[in-house]
Structure formats: C-alpha cells, structure tokens
Motif scaffolding. Sequence first.
Motif, mmCIF file in Angstrom:
data_model
loop_
_atom_site.group_PDB
_atom_site.id
_atom_site.type_symbol
_atom_site.label_atom_id
_atom_site.label_comp_id
_atom_site.label_asym_id
_atom_site.label_seq_id
_atom_site.Cartn_x
_atom_site.Cartn_y
_atom_site.Cartn_z
ATOM 1 N N ASN A 230 14.611 34.556 27.471
ATOM 2 C CA ASN A 230 14.472 35.601 27.077
ATOM 3 C C ASN A 230 13.775 35.646 25.738
ATOM 4 O O ASN A 230 12.945 36.638 25.669
ATOM 5 N N ALA A 231 14.236 34.706 24.940
ATOM 6 C CA ALA A 231 13.736 34.604 23.572
ATOM 7 C C ALA A 231 12.137 34.333 23.715
ATOM 8 O O ALA A 231 11.298 35.013 22.959
ATOM 9 N N ALA A 232 11.635 33.343 24.614
ATOM 10 C CA ALA A 232 10.431 33.174 24.652
ATOM 11 C C ALA A 232 9.396 34.421 25.226
ATOM 12 O O ALA A 232 8.538 34.617 24.639
ATOM 13 N N ALA A 233 10.131 34.886 25.987
ATOM 14 C CA ALA A 233 9.225 36.141 26.629
ATOM 15 C C ALA A 233 9.212 37.202 25.335
ATOM 16 O O ALA A 233 8.111 38.047 25.306
ATOM 17 N N ARG A 234 10.449 37.668 24.636
ATOM 18 C CA ARG A 234 10.549 38.618 23.658
ATOM 19 C C ARG A 234 9.270 38.477 22.801
ATOM 20 O O ARG A 234 8.817 39.420 22.015
ATOM 21 N N HIS A 235 9.201 37.018 22.419
ATOM 22 C CA HIS A 235 8.088 36.839 21.382
ATOM 23 C C HIS A 235 6.997 36.518 21.784
ATOM 24 O O HIS A 235 5.768 35.884 20.997
ATOM 25 N N GLY A 236 6.626 36.402 23.161
ATOM 26 C CA GLY A 236 5.238 36.302 23.520
ATOM 27 C C GLY A 236 4.715 34.825 23.838
ATOM 28 O O GLY A 236 3.615 34.419 23.518
ATOM 29 N N HIS A 237 5.681 33.813 24.095
ATOM 30 C CA HIS A 237 5.468 32.458 24.231
ATOM 31 C C HIS A 237 5.633 31.991 25.666
ATOM 32 O O HIS A 237 6.538 32.442 26.550
ATOM 33 N N LEU A 238 4.757 31.280 26.188
ATOM 34 C CA LEU A 238 5.014 30.468 27.754
ATOM 35 C C LEU A 238 6.272 29.721 27.602
ATOM 36 O O LEU A 238 6.508 28.950 26.520
ATOM 37 N N LEU A 239 6.798 29.853 28.761
ATOM 38 C CA LEU A 239 8.109 28.882 28.697
ATOM 39 C C LEU A 239 7.762 27.628 29.776
ATOM 40 O O LEU A 239 7.440 28.202 30.869
ATOM 41 N N ILE A 240 7.733 26.491 29.445
ATOM 42 C CA ILE A 240 7.814 25.419 30.398
ATOM 43 C C ILE A 240 9.244 24.930 30.570
ATOM 44 O O ILE A 240 9.915 24.535 29.813
ATOM 45 N N ALA A 241 9.278 24.785 31.978
ATOM 46 C CA ALA A 241 10.663 24.093 32.415
ATOM 47 C C ALA A 241 10.474 22.525 32.781
ATOM 48 O O ALA A 241 9.672 22.446 34.145
ATOM 49 N N ASP A 242 10.943 21.704 32.237
ATOM 50 C CA ASP A 242 10.670 20.395 32.596
ATOM 51 C C ASP A 242 11.945 20.081 33.807
ATOM 52 O O ASP A 242 13.060 19.623 33.222
ATOM 53 N N GLU A 243 11.733 20.121 34.877
ATOM 54 C CA GLU A 243 12.733 20.040 35.817
ATOM 55 C C GLU A 243 12.409 18.623 36.600
ATOM 56 O O GLU A 243 12.826 18.386 37.778
ATOM 57 N N ILE A 244 11.689 17.824 36.142
ATOM 58 C CA ILE A 244 11.487 16.327 36.470
ATOM 59 C C ILE A 244 12.727 15.576 36.839
ATOM 60 O O ILE A 244 12.961 14.989 37.759
ATOM 61 N N MET A 245 13.713 15.640 36.341
ATOM 62 C CA MET A 245 15.292 15.205 36.515
ATOM 63 C C MET A 245 15.986 16.088 37.444
ATOM 64 O O MET A 245 16.525 15.702 38.567
ATOM 65 N N THR A 246 15.968 17.297 37.124
ATOM 66 C CA THR A 246 17.088 18.482 37.406
ATOM 67 C C THR A 246 16.450 18.954 38.956
ATOM 68 O O THR A 246 17.344 19.410 39.738
ATOM 69 N N GLY A 247 15.111 19.131 39.296
ATOM 70 C CA GLY A 247 14.591 19.447 40.547
ATOM 71 C C GLY A 247 15.037 18.881 41.620
ATOM 72 O O GLY A 247 15.367 17.693 41.630
ATOM 73 N N PHE A 248 15.248 19.504 42.691
ATOM 74 C CA PHE A 248 15.495 19.222 44.132
ATOM 75 C C PHE A 248 17.002 18.634 44.105
ATOM 76 O O PHE A 248 17.379 17.666 44.679
ATOM 77 N N GLY A 249 17.845 19.642 43.725
ATOM 78 C CA GLY A 249 19.258 19.632 43.940
ATOM 79 C C GLY A 249 20.154 18.917 43.085
ATOM 80 O O GLY A 249 21.442 19.044 43.227
ATOM 81 N N ARG A 250 19.768 18.502 42.207
ATOM 82 C CA ARG A 250 20.511 17.301 41.381
ATOM 83 C C ARG A 250 21.713 18.163 40.594
ATOM 84 O O ARG A 250 22.914 17.631 40.382
ATOM 85 N N THR A 251 21.434 19.501 40.132
ATOM 86 C CA THR A 251 22.625 20.093 39.392
ATOM 87 C C THR A 251 23.301 21.195 40.246
ATOM 88 O O THR A 251 24.168 21.773 39.591
ATOM 89 N N GLY A 252 22.911 21.231 41.567
ATOM 90 C CA GLY A 252 23.818 21.973 42.381
ATOM 91 C C GLY A 252 23.116 23.143 43.085
ATOM 92 O O GLY A 252 23.200 23.636 43.977
ATOM 93 N N ARG A 253 21.769 23.364 42.360
ATOM 94 C CA ARG A 253 20.857 24.365 42.768
ATOM 95 C C ARG A 253 19.572 23.687 43.335
ATOM 96 O O ARG A 253 19.327 22.397 42.981
ATOM 97 N N MET A 254 18.671 24.146 44.069
ATOM 98 C CA MET A 254 17.458 23.375 44.399
ATOM 99 C C MET A 254 16.582 23.082 43.124
ATOM 100 O O MET A 254 16.155 21.976 42.899
ATOM 101 N N PHE A 255 16.759 24.172 42.203
ATOM 102 C CA PHE A 255 16.052 24.063 41.112
ATOM 103 C C PHE A 255 16.949 24.680 39.852
ATOM 104 O O PHE A 255 17.477 25.682 40.080
ATOM 105 N N ALA A 256 17.130 23.939 38.720
ATOM 106 C CA ALA A 256 18.109 24.313 37.864
ATOM 107 C C ALA A 256 17.836 25.600 37.300
ATOM 108 O O ALA A 256 19.105 26.478 37.005
ATOM 109 N N CYS A 257 16.744 26.111 37.162
ATOM 110 C CA CYS A 257 16.507 27.374 36.625
ATOM 111 C C CYS A 257 17.020 28.484 37.555
ATOM 112 O O CYS A 257 17.393 29.712 36.924
ATOM 113 N N GLU A 258 17.484 28.182 38.650
ATOM 114 C CA GLU A 258 17.950 29.258 39.399
ATOM 115 C C GLU A 258 19.281 29.628 39.073
ATOM 116 O O GLU A 258 19.671 30.551 39.083
#
Length: 428
Positions: A230-258
């Motif tokens: 929300n802070a990135a969006a409010r100030h007009g910055h792009l948000l990069i999510a590094d899901e190299i480790m967390t993607g594909f189920g590791r945290t309990g969701r398919m992607f941690a951003c969910e």
Amino acid sequence: MSDRQLRLMMEPRSALWRPYTQMKLAAPPPQVRATDGVRLELEDGTRLIDGISSWWTACHGYNHLHIREAVADQLGRMPHVMFGGLSHEPAERLARRLAKLLPGDLDHVFFTDSGSVAVEVAMKMAMQYWLNRGTKGRHRFVAFRDGYHGDTMGAMSVTDPDGGMHARFSGYLPAQFVADLPTDLDRIASLESLLARHRDEIAGVIVEPLVQGAGGMKFHDGDTLRRIANAAARHGHLLIADEIMTGFGRTGRMFACEEADIVPDIICLSKALTGGTIALAATVARTHVFDAFWSDDPGAALMHGPTFMANPLACAAANASIDLFEREPRLAQVRTIEAALAQSLEPARALPGVVDVRVQGAIGVIQLTQLKDAGWLRRRFIELGVWSRPFGDILYLAPPFVITPDDLQILTDAMVTIAREWSDRFGG
C-alpha cells in the motif's frame, strides 16, 4: 607430466570451486550418487532424508515419474533451441499457465535461467519502465533489512548490506535504500517518509513476501506485506515481489503474496518452478509495466536475453510440476507439514541455547543464540540420517511436500536433538 597434472590426478576434487566455501579450510563434502523420493544416497551407501529440498526446490521430491517422463519426451524431440527470434510450445504453454496461476494481471512472462538473474531483470525492467515513460533519475531501490535477493551484482545491492555476505563489495555496488520491515508504528512512519522523500530517485521497492530466506529465515505477517504494498502504491513506486523461495506453496499458499491479497507490479519466480529438476526462472510483469515497453520505438524494448532462457527441457519440467500441483493435494500437504513442524519443534523452545522456534508453511526454524562449529552441526545431522545445512544462527527444515509423517518425525527429532546437544556443548 606437469606438476599441475600430477596434482589434479592426486586431488581430483581440487578442480571444483565450491559455493560459499573457504576451499583452504573445508573438508570434502559428502558425495551424492543418487536421489529418490525424499532421500539422498551417498557414495558409501548412506541414505539421508533431505530436510531442505535441495535449497527449497524439490517440492515433489526427487525423480518424480511424471516430471521425468515429460523431460525425457522433450529430450527426444528438442533439448534446446535459442529463444531469440524463435519460440516453442513448452514455453508458450508455460507462460499461459503461469499467467493463469498468478494473481491479478501478472500476465507477461520473461524467462531466465536463475533466481538472481530473474531479480536482475526485474530491476532492469523497473528502471526502464520509468525511462520509457519519459522519467529520468529513478534508478535506486528500496530493500529491507535481513533481505537476500541473490549473488549477482544488482541482486547483491538490494541484499542487506550489514547482515549479508556481500559487505566486501560495498564500494562497488550501487547504493540502495535499506529500510526496516514496517512491523510497528515507528517503522511504518519511517518507511512512508523514505518513500515520499526520495520519490524521484526510487525505481521500485523489492521484498521477499512473508519469509526472508537466506537472510535468516525471518518471518513477517500478511499485514506487514500489505503495508509495504500500500505504501509503494501510495507514493507511486513499483513493487517487486521476490518469490524465488516462497513461490509454489512453500508458505502455505501457492504464492506468498496471496496471504496479503496483493498483486505486485513484478514478481520473480525460480527454485520450485521446475520441481527441482532443471534451472529455470521467470520475471512476470503486470499489464501496465508491459505496456511501457509496447512501442513503435525499437529502443524501448527490453534488451535482455540469456542464452538458455525458456530452455525446452526446463519448460517441460515446469509444466509437469504445475500438473502435479493441479492433480495432487500439495497445499493440503503443506498444511499438514506446518502443523507437524509446529508441534514437534516446540520442545526446543525451552532449551537455554535457543532464541526462537518458528514455523511458516513447510518451513521450520530453530534459532540459536549463535552458530558455533557449523561443521559439527552438519556432521551430526548426517549421523542422525538427515541432510540439512545450518547457516547464520539457525537450524531449519524445508522438506519436500510429499514427505511421510514418519520421515518428517525423523527430521524434527534430529532438529530438537541437535539443538539440545548444541545447548549442552555451548550453553545459552
């Protein structure tokens, strides 16, 4: 015969330069001759349960028949073809499937061949996004303390400069902004101030959602991640999510951003993308990012192209891995692992040498007061029939999702046993 040839004959392993290793001091590592399911088989016949899925990649275990058959079929038809000016069905299909799996309009998939390069491309993409829109000067990034994004130069620059392993390069790396995760009111205010004050310099904000992996397996919740987005969006910055480790189920969701119900502008994927079979990575952008490159000007194109990007064998493995997520109850398995880790690791919390015990999805951590004698710790794991690789001040598990309850119990028993023995040896 030269002295060099003689030395190589007498010390054949000296030709290898190993990762994260002081070669002068290190003992030869265990030699693996085969893998099967959740086990590594060493040259001497010892079988170890892999507690960390080969750096978090082998989510389906090793040698899964469906992935092997898909790769073998692709090998028989086309192991590789350049992706510059050509295309092929495995890559086209994989891109469509990733776009369907990912949240929101993350629809534009750029393939690379490693997680670090996926981050490099994300950073390059973010900087050029602003240039293509006619905005100059936005070339710095906001990263977070305890973060880790890879070992290439750009990725090193957004890794924690103090707690990471790249301090020797501080005079060479681009200077970035490093913030604390916004976990309390003071840190929230500090992040907001930073994003506002340097608005015209910042190309993007990069974060590892929910779990900061190699920086110490440190966790934060969905609310913290949502604040960053929300802070990135409010100030007009792009948000990069590094899901190299967390993607594909590791945290309990398919992607941690969910977990935070957010859609980053750019997401980086690798590791479990191919089920731990062949190197592949992807940098995926939302439509508004892609549209900044859609132009009649050839110079506005993204000028990047790893030689082995979209390798057909790797794409075949990734498509087969996604098949398994669709056919088999992987996320339910992660929930079962999470509950077992939480219960079985909890006894370590009372030990005098233990700072914390924490679990997120299929990741279990015992944090020690400090890490002494890492060689002893690794040898002790092997003696207990387990492969793990403690680092920093943590012992951790990130097992394959297909692990049985009995094998998982062996892993957690080893963790608690070693934490207890470590406490006895070194105290609190």
